[in-house]
Design a protein around this motif. Structure first.
Motif, short mmCIF file in Angstrom:
data_model
loop_
_atom_site.label_atom_id
_atom_site.label_comp_id
_atom_site.label_asym_id
_atom_site.label_seq_id
_atom_site.Cartn_x
_atom_site.Cartn_y
_atom_site.Cartn_z
N UNK A 16 -13.13 47.56 13.07
CA UNK A 16 -13.10 47.65 14.53
C UNK A 16 -12.57 46.33 15.11
N UNK A 17 -11.83 46.41 16.22
CA UNK A 17 -11.51 45.19 16.97
C UNK A 17 -12.81 44.75 17.64
N UNK A 18 -13.22 43.51 17.37
CA UNK A 18 -14.57 43.04 17.73
C UNK A 18 -14.64 42.61 19.20
N UNK A 19 -14.79 43.60 20.06
CA UNK A 19 -14.78 43.38 21.52
C UNK A 19 -15.70 42.22 21.94
N UNK B 208 -11.48 39.85 28.58
CA UNK B 208 -11.41 41.31 28.35
C UNK B 208 -9.98 41.84 28.30
N UNK B 209 -9.07 41.20 29.03
CA UNK B 209 -7.67 41.68 29.04
C UNK B 209 -7.04 41.53 27.65
N UNK B 210 -7.44 40.49 26.92
CA UNK B 210 -6.91 40.30 25.55
C UNK B 210 -7.40 41.42 24.64
N UNK B 211 -8.66 41.81 24.83
CA UNK B 211 -9.19 42.93 24.05
C UNK B 211 -8.44 44.22 24.38
N UNK B 212 -8.23 44.47 25.67
CA UNK B 212 -7.54 45.71 26.08
C UNK B 212 -6.14 45.79 25.47
#
Ligand code: CP
Length: 309
Positions: free
Chosen positions: A230-233, A239-243
């Motif tokens: 999983x991408x580790x939110x 948050x934009x980098x996670x999105x």
């Protein structure tokens, strides 16, 4: 001679090949024993603390199940909010206190190095159930065991590790155990989430074979097993980098059937979006069997740390 009695379990690199083989063999023994009875009395009277400052389903519940099936007992908490940390107590004081009550401690905490800190305080053995983006050594043990069960061997296999290799503590511990088995490792990650340089440098210095790519389809074509993550939110500050990265790799049934129908697929779970649910029905989809293996492997570890095996 393998002897884990009283030992802390903090890092995937602490195990020798002999120890890994012994843990897996003992896990096999427990798996067979539990096939015809619900539990054993090997650790009757022992108490395990599960101190989870971060969310968990599998690690906490499989450790607790393992202890119960060995005849022992469990105390603990599943969030910092339900402990006196919420009143301002330090980690050190929490560990000092719990150490008065129990025989072994499993801890998950968001801070890198927290398990080592706990181990330096506690007289009881401390097992790292995940320290931030650092290590998750017992997950690596059950992953290794699952590769052996599913592929029939570990030596010489081609294993693809895909996803958030920067923040994923399961892969950080994983490479430390696979390195004993002459596996060829293929790391698939977006540029921003590559395996940390200190890990790849050490693999190079040890002469461990690995490749890095962002082409998942090519990577799985000749692989024995794929370890999706999983991408580790929770490790992203922005948050934009996670999105931007959350859907970097999505494994589908079609991809497997077109490129490598015999592929064994592992995932430490939880999955978010990185394996479509239509993969679950394939014979090679091993991730729920992998979760079950966590009980046998953690039984083996607890029994060995208690000095009963
Ligand atoms: N694999 C794993 O660590 O799962 P949990 O976060 O549910 O414990």
């Amino acid at each position: 001679m393998v002897n884990l009695k009283g030992k802390d379990i903090l890092h995937g690199a602490q195990f020798s090949r002999e120890e890994l083989e012994r843990i897996m063999d003992l896990a096999d023994t427990f798996r067979i024993q539990l096939a015809d009875r619900p539990g054993l009395d090997l650790l009757e009277g022992y108490v395990l603390a599960t101190l989870f400052f971060e969310p968990s389903t599998r690690t906490r519940l499989s450790f607790e199940t393992a202890m119960h099936r060995l005849g022992g007992n469990v105390v603990g908490f599943s969030s910092a909010e339900s402990s006196s940390v919420a009143k301002g107590e330090t980690l050190a004081d929490t560990i000092h206190t719990v150490d008065q009550y129990v025989d072994m401690i499993v801890m998950r905490h968001p801070a890198l190095g927290s398990a080592a800190e706990a181990a330096s305080i506690a007289h009881s053995p401390v097992i790292n159930g995940g320290d931030g983006a650092g290590q998750h050594p017992t997950q690596a043990l059950l992953d290794l065991y699952t590769v052996r069960s599913e592929c029939g061997k570990i030596d010489g296999i081609i294993l693809v590790l895909c996803g958030d290799l920067k923040n994923g503590r399961t892969v950080h511990s994983g490479v430390e155990v696979y390195k004993h088995f002459n596996c060829k490792l293929i790391f698939v990650a977006p540029e921003q989430l590559k395996m940390p340089a200190e890990i790849t440098s050490r693999l190079k210095s040890l002469g461990i074979q690995f490749e890095e790519t962002n082409d998942l389809v090519s990577a799985i074509r000749h692989a024995d097993a794929l370890y999706m993550t999983r991408i580790q939110k929770e490790r992203f500050v922005n948050p934009a980098d996670y999105d931007l990265l959350r859907n970097s790799f999505i494994l589908t049934r079609e991809m497997i059937e077109a490129n490598n129908p015999k592929l064994t697929v592992l995932h430490p779970l939880p999955r978010v979006n990185e394996i479509t649910t239509d993969v679950d029905g394939l014979a090679g989809a091993a991730y729920f069997r992998q979760a079950k293996n966590g009980v046998y492997v953690r039984m083996a570890l607890l029994a060995m740390i208690a000095g009963k095996m």
